[in-house]
Structures are given as structure tokens and as C-alpha cells.
Design a protein around this motif. Structure first.
Motif, PDB file in Angstrom:
ATOM      1  N   GLY A  23     -14.517  95.416 -18.396  1.00  0.00           N
ATOM      2  CA  GLY A  23     -15.292  96.179 -17.426  1.00  0.00           C
ATOM      3  C   GLY A  23     -14.513  97.223 -16.668  1.00  0.00           C
ATOM      4  N   GLN A  24     -13.336  97.585 -17.146  1.00  0.00           N
ATOM      5  CA  GLN A  24     -12.543  98.578 -16.434  1.00  0.00           C
ATOM      6  C   GLN A  24     -13.229  99.942 -16.433  1.00  0.00           C
ATOM      7  N   GLU A  25     -13.951 100.252 -17.499  1.00  0.00           N
ATOM      8  CA  GLU A  25     -14.610 101.561 -17.571  1.00  0.00           C
ATOM      9  C   GLU A  25     -15.692 101.709 -16.496  1.00  0.00           C
ATOM     10  N   TYR A  26     -16.282 100.590 -16.059  1.00  0.00           N
ATOM     11  CA  TYR A  26     -17.297 100.660 -15.007  1.00  0.00           C
ATOM     12  C   TYR A  26     -16.661 100.749 -13.623  1.00  0.00           C
ATOM     13  N   ALA A  27     -15.515 100.150 -13.466  1.00  0.00           N
ATOM     14  CA  ALA A  27     -14.844 100.167 -12.170  1.00  0.00           C
ATOM     15  C   ALA A  27     -14.268 101.538 -11.849  1.00  0.00           C
ATOM     16  N   GLU A  28     -13.967 102.317 -12.879  1.00  0.00           N
ATOM     17  CA  GLU A  28     -13.354 103.622 -12.657  1.00  0.00           C
ATOM     18  C   GLU A  28     -14.373 104.711 -12.351  1.00  0.00           C
ATOM     19  N   LYS A  29     -15.665 104.434 -12.590  1.00  0.00           N
ATOM     20  CA  LYS A  29     -16.687 105.436 -12.293  1.00  0.00           C
ATOM     21  C   LYS A  29     -16.812 105.598 -10.788  1.00  0.00           C
ATOM     22  N   SER A  30     -17.012 106.841 -10.361  1.00  0.00           N
ATOM     23  CA  SER A  30     -17.156 107.084  -8.929  1.00  0.00           C
ATOM     24  C   SER A  30     -18.626 106.951  -8.545  1.00  0.00           C
ATOM     25  N   ILE A  31     -18.867 106.271  -7.455  1.00  0.00           N
ATOM     26  CA  ILE A  31     -20.215 106.072  -6.949  1.00  0.00           C
ATOM     27  C   ILE A  31     -20.467 107.142  -5.893  1.00  0.00           C
ATOM     28  N   PRO A  32     -21.622 107.804  -5.931  1.00  0.00           N
ATOM     29  CA  PRO A  32     -21.904 108.830  -4.932  1.00  0.00           C
ATOM     30  C   PRO A  32     -21.856 108.269  -3.508  1.00  0.00           C
ATOM     31  N   ARG A  33     -21.379 109.093  -2.600  1.00  0.00           N
ATOM     32  CA  ARG A  33     -21.203 108.685  -1.210  1.00  0.00           C
ATOM     33  C   ARG A  33     -22.527 108.255  -0.575  1.00  0.00           C
ATOM     34  N   ALA A  34     -23.620 108.941  -0.909  1.00  0.00           N
ATOM     35  CA  ALA A  34     -24.919 108.607  -0.331  1.00  0.00           C
ATOM     36  C   ALA A  34     -25.370 107.210  -0.756  1.00  0.00           C
ATOM     37  N   VAL A  35     -25.003 106.806  -1.952  1.00  0.00           N
ATOM     38  CA  VAL A  35     -25.385 105.481  -2.418  1.00  0.00           C
ATOM     39  C   VAL A  35     -24.554 104.405  -1.727  1.00  0.00           C
ATOM     40  N   ILE A  36     -23.294 104.671  -1.535  1.00  0.00           N
ATOM     41  CA  ILE A  36     -22.406 103.694  -0.902  1.00  0.00           C
ATOM     42  C   ILE A  36     -22.846 103.407   0.531  1.00  0.00           C
ATOM     43  N   PHE A  37     -23.115 104.427   1.300  1.00  0.00           N
ATOM     44  CA  PHE A  37     -23.435 104.255   2.704  1.00  0.00           C
ATOM     45  C   PHE A  37     -24.933 104.248   2.989  1.00  0.00           C
ATOM     46  N   GLY A  38     -25.747 104.451   1.966  1.00  0.00           N
ATOM     47  CA  GLY A  38     -27.195 104.430   2.161  1.00  0.00           C
ATOM     48  C   GLY A  38     -27.716 105.630   2.909  1.00  0.00           C
ATOM     49  N   ASN A  39     -27.011 106.744   2.849  1.00  0.00           N
ATOM     50  CA  ASN A  39     -27.431 107.938   3.565  1.00  0.00           C
ATOM     51  C   ASN A  39     -28.425 108.734   2.739  1.00  0.00           C
ATOM     52  N   THR A  40     -29.511 109.113   3.357  1.00  0.00           N
ATOM     53  CA  THR A  40     -30.453 110.033   2.737  1.00  0.00           C
ATOM     54  C   THR A  40     -30.858 111.044   3.794  1.00  0.00           C
ATOM     55  N   GLU A  41     -31.436 112.118   3.344  1.00  0.00           N
ATOM     56  CA  GLU A  41     -31.868 113.139   4.283  1.00  0.00           C
ATOM     57  C   GLU A  41     -33.370 113.086   4.492  1.00  0.00           C
TER      58      GLU A  41
END
Length: 121
Positions: A23-41
């Protein structure tokens, strides 16, 4: 010195986990900042009872009944046929709700007994 030892230990543990589980290939993917912190406009304002006052479109409610559910070998739904004030199945001209489909035999019997089918092509 402590920080170096700590980071090397963490990296060693990660390496062991990746070797064991993969699963290393999944751990290296970057997650968008809005998804991490739950920010939406999207601004949504709620009432005390939980209904939406403004900000988001209202969803169309789905029916609580299953649509296009075919049972007992019927090819049409219940209520697709109406004759003389009764609802039935158009595929076999049955007026009994949970009856088994008789197909063309049922249509022929209906035509003989009641006359031609009205309103159907």
C-alpha cells in the motif's frame, strides 16, 4: 541526536509495515487540503429543527416505494393496465396483484371474455 533517532525509527516502522501489508503507492498520494480539513466554500444556514434556510439547493425527495419492480415473471409493473375501473398488469391483463404472469395466453383469454383491450397498442 534524539530527533534523528526518532525519525529513523519511524521510517523503519513504516518500511516494515509497507513490506508486510503493502500500500505504499496509496500513502504517497497527496490528499487535497479541503478534504483533510473539511473546508468548503459553500455557506449553508440551518434552522433550529435542522432544515436548510439558505445556501444549498434542496434535494428532490425520492419515492419511498420501489419503482419498476417486476415480480412473478411479469414484464410490466402493477398498474400499467386499467379496464372497467380496475388496475392490473398490461403484460397479461391480470387484475390480481400478486398473480403469476400468463403472458399472451392471459391476453387472449381477456380478449375473448371482455372484448378488445382498450387504450393499449
Amino acid at each position: 541526536q534524539f530527533e534523528d533517532k526518532k525519525t529513523s525509527l519511524v521510517e523503519k516502522q513504516k518500511k516494515q509495515l509497507y513490506e508486510h501489508y503493502g500500500g505504499q503507492e496509496y500513502a504517497e498520494k497527496s490528499i487535497p487540503r479541503a478534504v483533510i480539513f473539511g473546508n468548503t466554500e459553500q455557506y449553508v444556514e440551518y434552522a433550529e429543527d435542522g432544515t436548510i434556510i439558505k445556501g444549498q439547493e434542496r434535494r428532490v425527495l425520492n419515492s419511498k416505494y420501489e419503482e419498476d419492480k417486476m415480480t412473478n415473471n411479469h414484464t410490466n409493473v402493477w398498474g400499467s393496465f386499467w379496464y372497467n375501473g380496475k388496475w392490473g398488469y398490461a403484460c397479461c391483463c391480470q387484475f390480481i396483484r400478486n398473480s403469476y404472469c400468463t403472458g399472451k395466453t392471459g391476453i387472449e383469454a381477456f380478449d375473448k371474455q371482455k372484448g378488445s383491450r382498450m387504450g393499449l397498442t
